[in-house]
Design an enzyme around this catalytic site. Structure first.
Site, PDB file in Angstrom:
ATOM      1  N   GLN A  91       0.871  -1.178   0.000  1.00  0.00           N
ATOM      2  CA  GLN A  91       0.000   0.000   0.000  1.00  0.00           C
ATOM      3  C   GLN A  91       0.909   1.230   0.000  1.00  0.00           C
ATOM      4  O   GLN A  91       1.402   1.653   1.036  1.00  0.00           O
ATOM      5  CB  GLN A  91      -0.917  -0.030   1.225  1.00  0.00           C
ATOM      6  CG  GLN A  91      -2.002   1.014   1.203  1.00  0.00           C
ATOM      7  CD  GLN A  91      -2.931   0.888   2.412  1.00  0.00           C
ATOM      8  OE1 GLN A  91      -2.666   0.158   3.355  1.00  0.00           O
ATOM      9  NE2 GLN A  91      -4.005   1.642   2.382  1.00  0.00           N
ATOM     10  N   VAL A  93       0.338   4.412  -0.497  1.00  0.00           N
ATOM     11  CA  VAL A  93      -0.196   5.568   0.236  1.00  0.00           C
ATOM     12  C   VAL A  93      -1.075   5.019   1.346  1.00  0.00           C
ATOM     13  O   VAL A  93      -1.996   4.241   1.079  1.00  0.00           O
ATOM     14  CB  VAL A  93      -1.011   6.501  -0.688  1.00  0.00           C
ATOM     15  CG1 VAL A  93      -1.636   7.638   0.104  1.00  0.00           C
ATOM     16  CG2 VAL A  93      -0.125   7.054  -1.798  1.00  0.00           C
ATOM     17  N   HIS A  97      -7.524   2.775  -0.728  1.00  0.00           N
ATOM     18  CA  HIS A  97      -7.787   3.052  -2.130  1.00  0.00           C
ATOM     19  C   HIS A  97      -7.996   1.742  -2.879  1.00  0.00           C
ATOM     20  O   HIS A  97      -7.361   0.735  -2.586  1.00  0.00           O
ATOM     21  CB  HIS A  97      -6.686   3.896  -2.780  1.00  0.00           C
ATOM     22  CG  HIS A  97      -5.300   3.354  -2.665  1.00  0.00           C
ATOM     23  ND1 HIS A  97      -4.561   3.411  -1.501  1.00  0.00           N
ATOM     24  CD2 HIS A  97      -4.506   2.755  -3.583  1.00  0.00           C
ATOM     25  CE1 HIS A  97      -3.365   2.871  -1.708  1.00  0.00           C
ATOM     26  NE2 HIS A  97      -3.312   2.465  -2.968  1.00  0.00           N
ATOM     27  N   HIS A  99      -8.057  -0.030  -6.601  1.00  0.00           N
ATOM     28  CA  HIS A  99      -7.569   0.070  -7.965  1.00  0.00           C
ATOM     29  C   HIS A  99      -8.618  -0.505  -8.909  1.00  0.00           C
ATOM     30  O   HIS A  99      -9.121  -1.607  -8.678  1.00  0.00           O
ATOM     31  CB  HIS A  99      -6.293  -0.756  -8.149  1.00  0.00           C
ATOM     32  CG  HIS A  99      -5.146  -0.323  -7.317  1.00  0.00           C
ATOM     33  ND1 HIS A  99      -4.128   0.466  -7.812  1.00  0.00           N
ATOM     34  CD2 HIS A  99      -4.833  -0.574  -6.018  1.00  0.00           C
ATOM     35  CE1 HIS A  99      -3.233   0.677  -6.853  1.00  0.00           C
ATOM     36  NE2 HIS A  99      -3.642   0.063  -5.754  1.00  0.00           N
TER      37      HIS A  99
END
Length: 137
Positions: A91, A93, A97, A99
């Site tokens: 990960q 960041v 999130h 994808h």
């Protein structure tokens, strides 16, 4: 969170090629896409991993992921998508999130080896973002 680039994108203080900005989250192009049109979807609130996302936020967030995963092939002529979430490991960041990667048979993606590419310039990236945003309405 002050030092989170994804929070800054959500807030609008860091530019991104956004495809959707909704109450449930924000979708924008990955700057190092596996394939062009690779979208990241983030919740508006800062959470690091999927287990950190509140149960109340799940339907809206995954509804947004579902919409984007339908829009990407329709907008780009892809045959499907690869949808993935990393939690901690890989990960890059530390903000949840998802994808959404456009896929076509024979595209060369094998397992979890994700070759990266680049957009020629901001104009090309903006073109991909606009196609997907248009499909999302």
């Amino acid at each position: 969170m002050a030092d989170c680039v994804f929070c800054a994108i959500v807030a609008g203080s860091v530019p991104a090629f956004k495809v959707i900005d909704s109450p449930d989250g924000v979708g924008f192009l990955d700057t190092r896409p596996v394939f062009k049109g690779h979208v990241l979807i983030v919740p508006r609130t800062h959470v690091v991993t999927l287990p950190d996302l509140s149960p109340e936020a799940l339907p809206g967030y995954f509804g947004l992921v579902q919409r984007v995963s339908a829009a990407v092939p329709a907008a780009l002529g892809a045959k499907g998508t690869f949808v993935a979430i990393n939690n901690i490991v890989s990960q890059s960041v530390p903000h949840l999130h998802t994808h959404v990667v456009p896929r076509t048979k024979g595209d060369g993606l094998r397992g979890f080896f994700w070759p990266r590419t680049k957009y020629a310039d901001d104009e090309e990236a903006n073109g991909y973002a606009e196609k997907i945003a248009k499909e999302l309405g």
